[in-house]
Design a protein around this motif. Structure first.
Motif, short mmCIF file in Angstrom:
data_model
loop_
_atom_site.label_atom_id
_atom_site.label_comp_id
_atom_site.label_asym_id
_atom_site.label_seq_id
_atom_site.Cartn_x
_atom_site.Cartn_y
_atom_site.Cartn_z
N SER A 190 0.84 -1.19 0.00
CA SER A 190 0.00 0.00 0.00
C SER A 190 0.88 1.24 0.00
O SER A 190 1.78 1.38 0.82
N VAL A 191 0.64 2.13 -0.95
CA VAL A 191 1.43 3.35 -1.07
C VAL A 191 0.50 4.56 -1.04
O VAL A 191 -0.69 4.45 -1.33
N VAL A 192 1.06 5.71 -0.69
CA VAL A 192 0.29 6.95 -0.61
C VAL A 192 0.59 7.82 -1.83
O VAL A 192 1.75 8.11 -2.13
N ILE A 193 -0.48 8.22 -2.53
CA ILE A 193 -0.36 9.11 -3.68
C ILE A 193 -1.49 10.14 -3.59
O ILE A 193 -2.63 9.79 -3.28
N PRO A 194 -1.23 11.41 -3.86
CA PRO A 194 -2.31 12.40 -3.87
C PRO A 194 -3.38 12.05 -4.90
O PRO A 194 -3.05 11.54 -5.99
N PRO A 195 -4.63 12.29 -4.61
CA PRO A 195 -5.71 11.90 -5.53
C PRO A 195 -5.51 12.34 -6.98
O PRO A 195 -5.69 11.52 -7.90
N PRO A 196 -5.11 13.60 -7.25
CA PRO A 196 -4.97 14.00 -8.65
C PRO A 196 -3.87 13.27 -9.42
O PRO A 196 -3.81 13.36 -10.65
N ARG A 197 -3.00 12.54 -8.72
CA ARG A 197 -1.92 11.79 -9.38
C ARG A 197 -2.28 10.34 -9.65
O ARG A 197 -1.52 9.62 -10.32
N MET A 198 -3.44 9.89 -9.16
CA MET A 198 -3.78 8.47 -9.26
C MET A 198 -3.86 7.99 -10.70
O MET A 198 -3.26 6.97 -11.08
N ALA A 199 -4.64 8.67 -11.53
CA ALA A 199 -4.83 8.22 -12.91
C ALA A 199 -3.51 8.22 -13.67
O ALA A 199 -3.22 7.29 -14.44
N ASP A 200 -2.69 9.26 -13.46
CA ASP A 200 -1.39 9.32 -14.11
C ASP A 200 -0.53 8.11 -13.72
O ASP A 200 0.13 7.50 -14.57
N ALA A 201 -0.53 7.78 -12.44
CA ALA A 201 0.27 6.65 -11.96
C ALA A 201 -0.21 5.34 -12.57
O ALA A 201 0.60 4.45 -12.88
N MET A 202 -1.53 5.21 -12.76
CA MET A 202 -2.07 4.00 -13.40
C MET A 202 -1.61 3.93 -14.86
O MET A 202 -1.17 2.89 -15.34
N VAL A 203 -1.71 5.06 -15.57
CA VAL A 203 -1.31 5.10 -16.98
C VAL A 203 0.17 4.77 -17.13
O VAL A 203 0.58 4.07 -18.06
N GLU A 204 0.97 5.26 -16.20
CA GLU A 204 2.42 5.05 -16.26
C GLU A 204 2.82 3.63 -15.85
O GLU A 204 4.00 3.26 -15.99
N GLY A 205 1.87 2.86 -15.34
CA GLY A 205 2.15 1.48 -14.99
C GLY A 205 2.72 1.28 -13.60
O GLY A 205 3.17 0.17 -13.27
N GLY A 206 2.72 2.33 -12.79
CA GLY A 206 3.28 2.21 -11.45
C GLY A 206 2.33 1.66 -10.42
O GLY A 206 2.74 1.35 -9.30
N LEU A 207 1.05 1.53 -10.77
CA LEU A 207 0.05 1.05 -9.83
C LEU A 207 -0.77 -0.08 -10.43
O LEU A 207 -1.04 -0.11 -11.63
N ASP A 208 -1.19 -0.98 -9.54
CA ASP A 208 -2.15 -2.01 -9.93
C ASP A 208 -3.58 -1.59 -9.56
O ASP A 208 -4.54 -2.24 -9.99
N GLY A 209 -3.71 -0.55 -8.77
CA GLY A 209 -5.03 -0.09 -8.39
C GLY A 209 -4.94 1.05 -7.41
O GLY A 209 -3.85 1.41 -6.94
N PHE A 210 -6.09 1.64 -7.09
CA PHE A 210 -6.12 2.72 -6.11
C PHE A 210 -7.51 2.88 -5.53
O PHE A 210 -8.51 2.49 -6.14
N CYS A 211 -7.54 3.44 -4.33
CA CYS A 211 -8.79 3.82 -3.68
C CYS A 211 -8.70 5.32 -3.41
O CYS A 211 -7.75 5.79 -2.78
N ALA A 212 -9.67 6.06 -3.92
CA ALA A 212 -9.68 7.51 -3.77
C ALA A 212 -11.08 8.02 -4.06
O ALA A 212 -12.02 7.23 -4.24
N GLY A 213 -11.21 9.33 -4.10
CA GLY A 213 -12.48 9.94 -4.45
C GLY A 213 -12.56 10.22 -5.94
O GLY A 213 -11.61 10.02 -6.70
N GLU A 214 -13.73 10.70 -6.34
CA GLU A 214 -13.94 11.09 -7.73
C GLU A 214 -13.43 12.51 -7.95
O GLU A 214 -13.29 13.27 -6.99
#
Length: 373
Positions: free
Chosen positions: A158-182
């Motif tokens: 489990s890692v901490v990423i600011p919400p606005p960076r979540m989608a970018d991190a997914m696109v870049e391949g650094g994440l397998d998933g995330f829990c955040a707000g819309e």
């Protein structure tokens, strides 16, 4: 004391927020100048992360904030950064968060694979992000994983990423998933990076989410200001009950100063999650005040989860902590002056694993979990 005629000690307030759809009450209050009738003006101060919200609350650079419920309790307990006495003035919204996984994992689950089987199919420890170590999203993620037989501390990184960076991190391949707000789940889907596999209202229906938070000394030194701010936010939350108003605020939220995300990715899940997905309960802001009362039992639940996951140990009067943090008396005074009904203190909730939380025996509640630290 005549609350309605009491003048605010402070008339200009700086309110912090993170770029999320559920910052809508603050946006409404500021853009529609709803504080004027209560003697205050509001300046919105966008922050890049929840850690920045925490730090600026503690330094006094902002007076109050749209904040994660769990951020407030983490700081209060000294496990979310420096310890400081904090206050929850009211709940700003319920529901409206989600869990998104990478496209292959989401497709496997949507095609009938169990969450545990899908997550183990990669043959390695998954990397799944949340937004603050003691925050709501960490607790929703941990609860959901454990309910599906996945240990969130051993089987997942489990890692901490600011919400606005979540989608970018997914696109870049650094994440397998995330829990955040819309709207960051909608953004991730639109960019083809992942799919929403769970809504937090499926984990805890009508769960509390963001709160109006401040340092406790701010509320103590400026009680009239705090009540005026609560009344302003109640007005904003009531305004958001109308579907047409949510469409209006979605347009405003799309601006570069607020979320900087296309309206088409904000509005559907703000009006109704996933454009009306039957699995998800809509984000709620008011419902005649049923949303906004800061129940002691809600705060106590977060403390219980910190104990479950080994983040908090030792002899501590958990109920006394929750009673000190959640400003129920101040909220009642503000709601009474506004003519807003105050719901009951106790409210039982049934979670996705069938466990019931009613704010009662914390030790017995925790003993019932097979997966814990």
């Amino acid at each position: 004391m005549n609350i309605t005629s009491s003048q605010p000690e402070r008339t200009h307030l700086r309110l912090g927020f993170v770029a999320l759809s559920d910052a809508a009450p603050l946006a409404v209050a500021a853009l529609r100048e709803l504080g004027a009738r209560h003697g205050i003006t509001i300046e919105l101060c966008r922050q890049p992360s929840w850690a920045a919200v925490r730090d600026k609350l503690l330094s006094g650079e902002i007076d109050a904030a749209h904040a994660l419920y769990g951020l407030v309790y983490g700081v209060q307990l000294g496990i979310g950064g420096p310890q400081a006495d904090m206050a929850v003035l009211m709940v700003l919204n319920r529901n409206g968060q989600a869990i998104t996984l990478s496209r292959p994992l989401a497709d496997a689950i949507q095609n009938g694979a169990s969450v545990k089987d899908a997550l183990s199919s990669l043959g390695r420890k998954l990397v799944i992000a949340q937004t603050f170590p003691t925050g709501t999203h960490a607790m929703w993620l941990y609860y959901w994983l454990a309910a599906h037989g996945v240990h969130p501390l051993r089987d997942v990184q489990s890692v901490v990423i600011p919400p606005p960076r979540m989608a970018d991190a997914m696109v870049e391949g650094g994440l397998d998933g995330f829990c955040a707000g819309e709207p960051w789940h909608a953004v991730a889907e639109a960019r083809g990076a992942g799919g929403t596999v769970a809504y937090t209202s499926e984990i805890w229906p009508d769960h509390p989410e963001k709160v109006l938070a401040c340092r406790r000394d701010f509320a103590a030194l400026n009680p009239n200001t705090a009540r005026a701010l609560v009344r302003t936010m109640l007005d904003a939350c009531a305004w958001l009950d109308a579907g047409a108003h949510r469409a209006q605020i979605a347009q405003a939220l799309a601006s570069a100063e607020l979320l900087d995300v296309p309206r088409a990715l904000i509005e559907p899940r703000l009006a109704a999650p996933d454009g009306g997905n039957a699995r998800a309960l809509p984000v709620r802001f008011f419902d005649d005040g049923a949303v906004n009362y800061p129940r002691i039992s809600d705060g106590l639940w977060f403390i219980a989860q910190y104990r479950r996951w080994g983040m908090l140990a030792g002899d501590l009067d958990d109920a006394a902590v929750a009673q000190a943090v959640n400003q129920t008396a101040l909220y009642r005074e503000a709601a009474l002056a506004a003519g807003v009904a105050v719901p009951g203190e106790r409210c039982a909730a049934t979670f996705c694993d069938g466990r019931v939380w009613d704010g009662g025996d914390v030790a017995a509640y925790l003993a019932g979990f097979e997966i814990r630290a």
